[in-house]
Design a protein around this motif. Structure first.
Motif, PDB file in Angstrom:
ATOM      1  N   LYS A 230      24.036 -17.865  13.604  1.00 24.16           N
ATOM      2  CA  LYS A 230      23.073 -18.260  13.039  1.00 24.16           C
ATOM      3  C   LYS A 230      21.791 -18.673  13.052  1.00 24.16           C
ATOM      4  N   TYR A 231      20.639 -18.700  12.184  1.00 17.92           N
ATOM      5  CA  TYR A 231      19.497 -18.698  13.065  1.00 17.92           C
ATOM      6  C   TYR A 231      18.908 -20.533  12.860  1.00 17.92           C
ATOM      7  N   ASN A 232      18.798 -20.755  14.380  1.00 20.48           N
ATOM      8  CA  ASN A 232      18.404 -22.368  14.328  1.00 20.48           C
ATOM      9  C   ASN A 232      16.722 -22.227  16.145  1.00 20.48           C
ATOM     10  N   GLU A 233      16.965 -23.445  15.984  1.00 21.86           N
ATOM     11  CA  GLU A 233      15.806 -23.436  17.413  1.00 21.86           C
ATOM     12  C   GLU A 233      16.115 -22.478  18.543  1.00 21.86           C
ATOM     13  N   TYR A 234      16.923 -22.318  18.155  1.00 22.50           N
ATOM     14  CA  TYR A 234      17.663 -21.288  19.914  1.00 22.50           C
ATOM     15  C   TYR A 234      17.461 -19.686  19.519  1.00 22.50           C
ATOM     16  N   THR A 235      18.215 -19.798  18.785  1.00 22.10           N
ATOM     17  CA  THR A 235      18.846 -18.258  18.662  1.00 22.10           C
ATOM     18  C   THR A 235      17.558 -17.555  18.187  1.00 22.10           C
ATOM     19  N   SER A 236      16.257 -18.160  17.508  1.00 22.57           N
ATOM     20  CA  SER A 236      15.071 -18.052  16.757  1.00 22.57           C
ATOM     21  C   SER A 236      14.477 -17.453  18.261  1.00 22.57           C
ATOM     22  N   ILE A 252      16.417  -8.798  11.651  1.00 20.41           N
ATOM     23  CA  ILE A 252      16.626  -9.299   9.902  1.00 20.41           C
ATOM     24  C   ILE A 252      16.723 -10.712   9.995  1.00 20.41           C
ATOM     25  N   ILE A 253      15.951 -11.650   9.628  1.00 18.01           N
ATOM     26  CA  ILE A 253      16.973 -13.216   9.249  1.00 18.01           C
ATOM     27  C   ILE A 253      16.648 -13.293   7.419  1.00 18.01           C
ATOM     28  N   ARG A 254      17.941 -13.940   7.132  1.00 19.83           N
ATOM     29  CA  ARG A 254      17.950 -13.626   5.819  1.00 19.83           C
ATOM     30  C   ARG A 254      19.234 -14.789   5.577  1.00 19.83           C
ATOM     31  N   LYS A 255      19.174 -15.405   4.271  1.00 21.23           N
ATOM     32  CA  LYS A 255      19.995 -15.988   3.419  1.00 21.23           C
ATOM     33  C   LYS A 255      21.365 -15.752   3.133  1.00 21.23           C
ATOM     34  N   LYS A 256      22.118 -16.714   3.852  1.00 18.61           N
ATOM     35  CA  LYS A 256      23.687 -16.151   3.478  1.00 18.61           C
ATOM     36  C   LYS A 256      24.271 -17.092   2.863  1.00 18.61           C
ATOM     37  N   ALA A 257      25.119 -16.503   2.494  1.00 16.98           N
ATOM     38  CA  ALA A 257      25.977 -17.824   1.630  1.00 16.98           C
ATOM     39  C   ALA A 257      27.632 -18.182   1.979  1.00 16.98           C
ATOM     40  N   SER A 268      20.951 -16.106   8.717  1.00 15.35           N
ATOM     41  CA  SER A 268      20.938 -16.155   9.888  1.00 15.35           C
ATOM     42  C   SER A 268      19.709 -14.811  10.625  1.00 15.35           C
ATOM     43  N   ILE A 269      20.271 -14.264  11.344  1.00 14.02           N
ATOM     44  CA  ILE A 269      19.414 -13.768  12.250  1.00 14.02           C
ATOM     45  C   ILE A 269      20.551 -12.221  12.943  1.00 14.02           C
ATOM     46  N   ALA A 270      19.984 -11.336  12.937  1.00 10.56           N
ATOM     47  CA  ALA A 270      20.406  -9.885  13.083  1.00 10.56           C
ATOM     48  C   ALA A 270      19.673  -9.361  14.596  1.00 10.56           C
ATOM     49  N   PHE A 271      20.278  -9.311  15.410  1.00 11.49           N
ATOM     50  CA  PHE A 271      19.150  -8.208  17.018  1.00 11.49           C
ATOM     51  C   PHE A 271      19.972  -7.263  16.255  1.00 11.49           C
TER      52      PHE A 271
END
Ligand SMILES: *[C@@H]1O[C@H](CO)[C@@H](O)[C@H](O)[C@H]1NC(C)=O
Ligand SMILES: *[C@@H]1O[C@H](CO)[C@@H](O)[C@H](O)[C@H]1NC(C)=O
Ligand SMILES: *[C@@H]1O[C@H](CO)[C@@H](O)[C@H](O)[C@H]1NC(C)=O
Ligand SMILES: *[C@@H]1O[C@H](CO)[C@@H](O)[C@H](O)[C@H]1NC(C)=O
Length: 354
Positions: A230-236, A252-257, A268-271
């Motif tokens: 999940k994208y947040n202040e830490y993962t980013s 990749i930062i993208r919206k997830k349902a 979400s943020i993917a590496f």
């Protein structure tokens, strides 16, 4: 043993790896302990991991100050665990940031906060990760869920929880809010971790062991190493640009349902290490920092042989080359994967029905 052997190994690395540090080494002696070779010069140690594969160098440097506390033979006993210790705690922090939990409770009457347990919950397939932790730390218990395929490593006594908090302090990047609370409860001064994950830092292997995946991508004809949060202040803030030699992740930062409905949608943020040229360096990283998820480690260990046969993907069906390719990929996908036959490319392109 002695110098001959030492220098043949030494040269092997010098030519093969060109690690800057190696050239500074005036080698005084070699300690040979179990599966490890330990080289020492005036101020630095290098630990070589096992005889089996000379490419698995782990280049762990520690300062002479601590070495001076130990004299003579006891040095071997003092030093080796220290190198391995750092590796363990960095990896363990990755495991905690992946699937760990600092269970903070609030007393309904006094409103005082307490730390009930530190837990790690994993699928039974990866129980080896939990037994590794328990065997290394000699604390905690492992409980299996009766109805679900999960097991939990649990530490609940105060003394051991404080021990874990102290050793993890400065290494936790994602489970920060509860970790901070837990430190606060025991008057431990919280230390922020460095989000630039350094070259060969085992923290990354802990994250992959828990939240990561090693996948075969049919259209790209490659093996990838991926992480998604999940994208947040830490993962980013995570930065893996320097973690794997010669490789940078695609982000990749993208919206997830959400399954729970639109209001629960999240970002979400993917590496993703997904270049063909990254594969060898992914392999290199995990040979230094092995995975304890058997399935993921099995897949990583196959990368070298995949590089040799990936050109056969486009060979004509029924040719020897195409069968070699297909057998390889099916074995890769099948290992510890009960749903392997559902992977779309398997049935469509790869399965040979005898
Ligand atoms: C590793 O190095 C040793 C000693 O130089 C050598 O005997 C052995 O064949 C090497 N193994 C591999 C896999 O290269
Ligand atoms: C596989 O690779 C293709 C081509 O590079 C890419 O477009 C696709 O997103 C990848 N698939 C997955 C599941 O990552
Ligand atoms: C990582 O590398 C990419 C590509 O070179 C760059 O765009 C990005 O800013 C780097 N990230 C950090 C945090 O330095
Ligand atoms: C959440 O996801 C659903 C399904 O993809 C979509 O229809 C909806 O617009 C999304 N809502 C938000 C707030 O993004």
């Amino acid at each position: 043993m002695g110098l001959n052997n030492l220098f043949s190994i030494y040269n092997y690395y010098a030519t093969d790896y060109m690690l800057g540090t190696i050239f500074h080494f005036g080698l005084y002696y070699l300690l040979f302990i179990n599966a490890f070779y330990l080289y020492k010069d005036g101020s630095k140690y290098i630990l070589l991991n096992s005889q089996k594969d000379n490419t698995t160098i782990s280049n762990s440097l520690i300062s002479i100050q601590s070495a001076e506390n130990c004299k003579g033979f006891s040095e071997t006993i003092c030093q080796l665990p220290e190198i391995e210790n750092n590796k363990f705690w960095n990896w363990f922090a990755g495991i905690i940031d992946g699937d760990g939990n600092f269970d903070i409770r609030i007393d309904p009457i006094s409103k005082k906060k307490s730390l009930k347990q530190i837990r790690i919950k994993l699928h039974n397939r990866d129980i080896r990760i939990l037994t590794r932790i328990q065997n290394y730390l000699h604390l905690g218990r492992i409980r299996s869920d009766k109805n679900k395929p999960y097991s939990i490593f649990i530490v609940s006594d105060k003394e051991n929880m404080i021990y874990l908090l102290n050793h993890l302090n400065g290494l936790i990047r994602l489970k920060v809010p509860n970790f901070k609370e837990a430190c606060h409860i025991y008057n431990i001064m919280y230390k922020e971790a460095n989000y630039n994950i350094e070259l060969y830092d085992p923290y990354y292997s802990g994250l992959i062991d828990t939240d990561g995946s090693i996948v075969y991508n049919y259209s790209g004809n490659r093996i990838e190493c991926n992480l998604e949060f999940k994208y947040n202040e830490y993962t980013s803030k995570l930065n893996f640009n320097n973690t794997i030699k010669n490789s940078k992740p695609f982000i990749i930062i993208r919206k997830k349902a959400s399954k729970k409905g639109g209001s629960q949608n999240f970002t979400s943020i993917a590496f993703k290490f997904q270049n063909v040229n990254d594969m060898l360096f992914i392999y290199d990283y995990f040979m230094k920092n092995r995975l304890y998820s058997d399935m993921k480690f099995y897949r990583v260990s196959k990368i070298k042989s995949f590089i040799e046969i990936r050109k056969y993907k486009t060979s004509t069906r029924n040719s020897l080359e195409h069968k070699i390719y297909s057998n390889f990929v099916i074995d890769f996908i099948k290992y510890e994967n009960p749903l392997w036959y559902k992977v779309p490319c398997v049935d469509k392109y790869l399965l040979y029905k005898e």
